[in-house]
Motif scaffolding. Structure first.
Motif, mmCIF file in Angstrom:
data_model
loop_
_atom_site.group_PDB
_atom_site.id
_atom_site.type_symbol
_atom_site.label_atom_id
_atom_site.label_comp_id
_atom_site.label_asym_id
_atom_site.label_seq_id
_atom_site.Cartn_x
_atom_site.Cartn_y
_atom_site.Cartn_z
ATOM 1 N N PHE A 86 -25.788 -34.464 59.802
ATOM 2 C CA PHE A 86 -25.826 -35.694 60.593
ATOM 3 C C PHE A 86 -27.252 -36.200 60.757
ATOM 4 O O PHE A 86 -27.522 -37.393 60.606
ATOM 5 N N LEU A 87 -28.180 -35.309 61.089
ATOM 6 C CA LEU A 87 -29.571 -35.728 61.289
ATOM 7 C C LEU A 87 -30.172 -36.283 60.000
ATOM 8 O O LEU A 87 -30.960 -37.236 60.036
ATOM 9 N N ASN A 88 -29.792 -35.712 58.856
ATOM 10 C CA ASN A 88 -30.250 -36.255 57.578
ATOM 11 C C ASN A 88 -29.653 -37.637 57.323
ATOM 12 O O ASN A 88 -30.325 -38.521 56.801
ATOM 13 N N GLN A 89 -28.379 -37.821 57.693
ATOM 14 C CA GLN A 89 -27.717 -39.105 57.486
ATOM 15 C C GLN A 89 -28.295 -40.193 58.386
ATOM 16 O O GLN A 89 -28.421 -41.343 57.973
ATOM 17 N N ILE A 90 -28.610 -39.854 59.597
ATOM 18 C CA ILE A 90 -29.040 -40.877 60.563
ATOM 19 C C ILE A 90 -30.535 -41.158 60.502
ATOM 20 O O ILE A 90 -30.988 -42.191 60.997
ATOM 21 N N SER A 91 -31.312 -40.271 59.892
ATOM 22 C CA SER A 91 -32.759 -40.482 59.858
ATOM 23 C C SER A 91 -33.135 -41.746 59.076
ATOM 24 O O SER A 91 -34.056 -42.466 59.484
ATOM 25 N N GLU A 121 -35.235 -47.326 59.182
ATOM 26 C CA GLU A 121 -35.153 -48.757 58.876
ATOM 27 C C GLU A 121 -35.351 -49.598 60.132
ATOM 28 O O GLU A 121 -35.855 -50.719 60.058
ATOM 29 N N LEU A 122 -34.935 -49.076 61.271
ATOM 30 C CA LEU A 122 -35.114 -49.777 62.542
ATOM 31 C C LEU A 122 -36.487 -49.502 63.166
ATOM 32 O O LEU A 122 -36.793 -50.004 64.242
ATOM 33 N N GLY A 123 -37.309 -48.671 62.491
ATOM 34 C CA GLY A 123 -38.662 -48.407 62.967
ATOM 35 C C GLY A 123 -38.806 -47.168 63.830
ATOM 36 O O GLY A 123 -39.833 -46.977 64.470
ATOM 37 N N THR A 176 -26.219 -50.825 60.951
ATOM 38 C CA THR A 176 -26.894 -50.151 59.848
ATOM 39 C C THR A 176 -26.060 -48.998 59.314
ATOM 40 O O THR A 176 -25.965 -48.812 58.095
ATOM 41 N N ILE A 177 -25.424 -48.245 60.193
ATOM 42 C CA ILE A 177 -24.598 -47.111 59.771
ATOM 43 C C ILE A 177 -23.337 -47.598 59.057
ATOM 44 O O ILE A 177 -22.965 -47.081 58.004
ATOM 45 N N ASP A 178 -22.678 -48.615 59.656
ATOM 46 C CA ASP A 178 -21.430 -49.107 59.077
ATOM 47 C C ASP A 178 -21.665 -49.895 57.799
ATOM 48 O O ASP A 178 -20.731 -50.118 57.034
ATOM 49 N N GLY A 179 -22.897 -50.305 57.591
ATOM 50 C CA GLY A 179 -23.309 -50.930 56.356
ATOM 51 C C GLY A 179 -22.939 -52.327 56.177
ATOM 52 O O GLY A 179 -22.855 -52.982 55.270
#
Length: 144
Positions: free
Chosen positions: A76-81, A86-88, A141-144
């Motif tokens: 999860f942490l790899n996916q959300i990083s 991108e959001l800074g 951003t997650i949902d794309g």
């Protein structure tokens, strides 16, 4: 799933924006209209603008928690990083934090004004808490 955090922080957010907007409107209206700050018109205008300002402040800056199912902490942490980058946002390295809590913050001047993103990890769920505007951006951003 997104939930608003009930409690004093939402009330305080509303009161902060309501009070600030009301006072600024009363001062500006009395100055522009050449009326006493204690007269009816600046106070009524201040009250209306304070309600609008408090409502907008509450909508954009209240604390919200996003509940996200996860397969594992590291995955999860790899996916959300990447979306957070991108959001800074970048993770804060602090050994005094509990192992199940990760905090992200902006490094620039924007970081002073934007607040942090808190991620609490459980076995199968991550709870992401921040201001509503940041959670909405993260969800997009997650949902794309």
């Amino acid at each position: 799933m997104t939930t608003s955090n009930p409690g004093p922080e939402n009330s305080l957010t509303f009161l902060y924006y309501f009070g600030t907007t009301t006072l600024l409107t009363i001062v500006l209206a009395s100055s522009v209209l050449h009326l006493s700050p204690m007269s009816v018109i600046p106070n009524q205008l201040g009250l209306v603008m304070g309600l609008v300002g408090g409502g907008l402040g509450l909508y954009f800056n209240r604390s919200v928690t996003l509940k996200q199912p996860i397969k594992g902490h590291k995955v999860f942490l790899n996916q959300i990083s990447q979306p957070l980058a991108e959001l800074g946002y970048a993770p804060i390295e602090d050994d005094s934090l509990p192992a199940d809590l990760v905090i992200y913050a902006r490094n620039s001047l924007r970081g002073l004004l934007s607040g942090k993103i808190y991620i609490r990890l459980e076995a199968k769920t991550a709870y992401i808490t921040s201001r509503a505007v940041h959670i909405r951006g993260l969800k997009q951003t997650i949902d794309g």
